[in-house]
Write an enzyme that holds these catalytic residues in place. Structure first.
Site, PDB file in Angstrom:
ATOM      1  N   SER A   1     -37.191 -15.992   5.825  1.00  0.00           N
ATOM      2  CA  SER A   1     -38.570 -16.452   6.264  1.00  0.00           C
ATOM      3  C   SER A   1     -38.339 -17.970   6.081  1.00  0.00           C
ATOM      4  O   SER A   1     -39.306 -18.730   6.358  1.00  0.00           O
ATOM      5  CB  SER A   1     -39.356 -16.000   5.084  1.00  0.00           C
ATOM      6  OG  SER A   1     -39.045 -15.935   3.696  1.00  0.00           O
ATOM      7  N   THR A   2     -37.582 -18.558   5.365  1.00  0.00           N
ATOM      8  CA  THR A   2     -37.455 -20.071   5.010  1.00  0.00           C
ATOM      9  C   THR A   2     -37.371 -20.579   6.263  1.00  0.00           C
ATOM     10  O   THR A   2     -38.197 -21.572   6.683  1.00  0.00           O
ATOM     11  CB  THR A   2     -36.381 -20.308   4.179  1.00  0.00           C
ATOM     12  OG1 THR A   2     -36.466 -19.825   2.811  1.00  0.00           O
ATOM     13  CG2 THR A   2     -36.242 -21.912   3.889  1.00  0.00           C
TER      14      THR A   2
ATOM     15  N   ARG B   1     -40.482 -19.800   8.780  1.00  0.00           N
ATOM     16  CA  ARG B   1     -41.709 -20.695   8.603  1.00  0.00           C
ATOM     17  C   ARG B   1     -41.504 -21.996   9.041  1.00  0.00           C
ATOM     18  O   ARG B   1     -42.474 -22.795   9.112  1.00  0.00           O
ATOM     19  CB  ARG B   1     -41.893 -20.834   7.075  1.00  0.00           C
ATOM     20  CG  ARG B   1     -42.108 -19.476   6.556  1.00  0.00           C
ATOM     21  CD  ARG B   1     -42.206 -19.448   5.135  1.00  0.00           C
ATOM     22  NE  ARG B   1     -42.240 -17.933   4.518  1.00  0.00           N
ATOM     23  CZ  ARG B   1     -42.854 -17.415   3.695  1.00  0.00           C
ATOM     24  NH1 ARG B   1     -43.847 -18.283   2.920  1.00  0.00           N
ATOM     25  NH2 ARG B   1     -42.928 -16.312   3.269  1.00  0.00           N
TER      26      ARG B   1
ATOM     27  N   THR C   1     -21.723 -13.306  15.742  1.00  0.00           N
ATOM     28  CA  THR C   1     -22.286 -14.556  16.487  1.00  0.00           C
ATOM     29  C   THR C   1     -23.778 -14.352  16.477  1.00  0.00           C
ATOM     30  O   THR C   1     -24.651 -13.431  16.674  1.00  0.00           O
ATOM     31  CB  THR C   1     -21.752 -14.365  17.994  1.00  0.00           C
ATOM     32  OG1 THR C   1     -20.532 -14.294  18.276  1.00  0.00           O
ATOM     33  CG2 THR C   1     -22.510 -15.474  18.885  1.00  0.00           C
ATOM     34  N   LEU C   2     -24.291 -15.401  16.086  1.00  0.00           N
ATOM     35  CA  LEU C   2     -25.630 -15.567  15.784  1.00  0.00           C
ATOM     36  C   LEU C   2     -26.369 -16.671  16.682  1.00  0.00           C
ATOM     37  O   LEU C   2     -25.843 -17.444  16.896  1.00  0.00           O
ATOM     38  CB  LEU C   2     -26.116 -15.995  14.237  1.00  0.00           C
ATOM     39  CG  LEU C   2     -25.178 -15.488  13.198  1.00  0.00           C
ATOM     40  CD1 LEU C   2     -24.879 -16.446  12.002  1.00  0.00           C
ATOM     41  CD2 LEU C   2     -26.158 -14.184  12.770  1.00  0.00           C
ATOM     42  N   GLU C   3     -27.934 -16.392  16.867  1.00  0.00           N
ATOM     43  CA  GLU C   3     -28.533 -17.265  17.945  1.00  0.00           C
ATOM     44  C   GLU C   3     -29.731 -17.525  17.165  1.00  0.00           C
ATOM     45  O   GLU C   3     -30.445 -16.713  16.764  1.00  0.00           O
ATOM     46  CB  GLU C   3     -28.734 -16.470  19.144  1.00  0.00           C
ATOM     47  CG  GLU C   3     -29.736 -17.234  20.209  1.00  0.00           C
ATOM     48  CD  GLU C   3     -30.993 -17.114  20.280  1.00  0.00           C
ATOM     49  OE1 GLU C   3     -31.754 -18.178  20.268  1.00  0.00           O
ATOM     50  OE2 GLU C   3     -31.466 -15.764  20.106  1.00  0.00           O
TER      51      GLU C   3
ATOM     52  N   TYR D   1     -18.265   2.238  17.872  1.00  0.00           N
ATOM     53  CA  TYR D   1     -17.867   1.053  18.571  1.00  0.00           C
ATOM     54  C   TYR D   1     -16.459   0.491  18.958  1.00  0.00           C
ATOM     55  O   TYR D   1     -15.578   0.358  19.892  1.00  0.00           O
ATOM     56  CB  TYR D   1     -18.362  -0.261  17.952  1.00  0.00           C
ATOM     57  CG  TYR D   1     -18.452  -1.269  18.784  1.00  0.00           C
ATOM     58  CD1 TYR D   1     -19.459  -1.648  19.708  1.00  0.00           C
ATOM     59  CD2 TYR D   1     -17.549  -2.483  18.839  1.00  0.00           C
ATOM     60  CE1 TYR D   1     -19.790  -2.791  20.385  1.00  0.00           C
ATOM     61  CE2 TYR D   1     -17.665  -3.614  19.644  1.00  0.00           C
ATOM     62  CZ  TYR D   1     -18.591  -3.652  20.306  1.00  0.00           C
ATOM     63  OH  TYR D   1     -18.800  -4.759  21.286  1.00  0.00           O
TER      64      TYR D   1
END
Length: 186
Positions: A111-112, A115, A134-136, A168
């Site tokens: 949430s930080t 926002r 892997t993050l986007e 997987y």
């Protein structure tokens, strides 16, 4: 299938599911506030490493998952990153994950960051998958947005059920064992 509480996540992490593992929620480091990371009541707040791929339009390329042009990104190694307005950045988790055969993981944005107009988009971590996540992160604002390495970036929720017929690892998924920020593969 039920969501796992802190004590069950801790047991799985100590068995190798999350490495490195922080067994409490960390909110301060060396007398400074941080965006929290570590074990929470029903999840684990994952951290970003200091490896970033910032999307840029300098090559005027089309974003095509079947023919991805790596020149669309600028590689940056830094403790902080500015995401350009209406753009995105790829990162990787600091933690290496080894998902058990009977667990499914879903990532949600913190949430930080939400926002501040930063939206996290991470695909589920399937039973039997392992690697750095892997993050986007998309900056939905008309202003540059800042993110921090080594601090919380997404919260993982863990669900336990019966082992699927094929996981997987069994199907030799294309992102199995990935390290670093991994671009789209066919």
């Amino acid at each position: 299938m039920s969501i796992l509480p802190d004590w069950r996540i801790r047991a799985l992490a100590q068995g190798g599911m999350i490495s490195p593992f922080e067994d409490r929620l960390v909110r301060t480091a060396e007398n400074a506030s941080v965006i929290s990371y570590g074990l929470s009541s029903f999840g684990y707040d994952l951290r970003c490493a200091d490896e970033w791929k910032v999307f840029t339009n300098v090559m005027s390329a089309v974003v095509d998952p079947k023919h991805f042009d790596e020149r669309s990104f600028v590689d940056i190694k830094a403790n902080e990153i500015l995401i350009p307005p209406n753009s995105f950045v790829l990162a990787r988790s600091l933690e290496y994950m080894k998902i058990p055969d009977n667990v499914m993981v879903v990532a949600l944005g913190k949430s930080t960051y939400a926002r501040c107009g930063i939206v996290a988009n991470v695909t589920p971590l399937e039973p039997g998958w392992e690697g750095h996540v892997t993050l986007e992160f998309s900056n939905t604002t008309p202003l540059p947005a800042k993110m921090y390495a080594f601090e919380g970036c997404v919260q993982l929720l863990f669900f336990e059920g019966e082992r699927p017929e094929v996981n997987y690892r069994d199907r030799a998924g294309k992102y199995q064992g990935q390290t670093g920020v991994t671009l789209p593969k066919l």
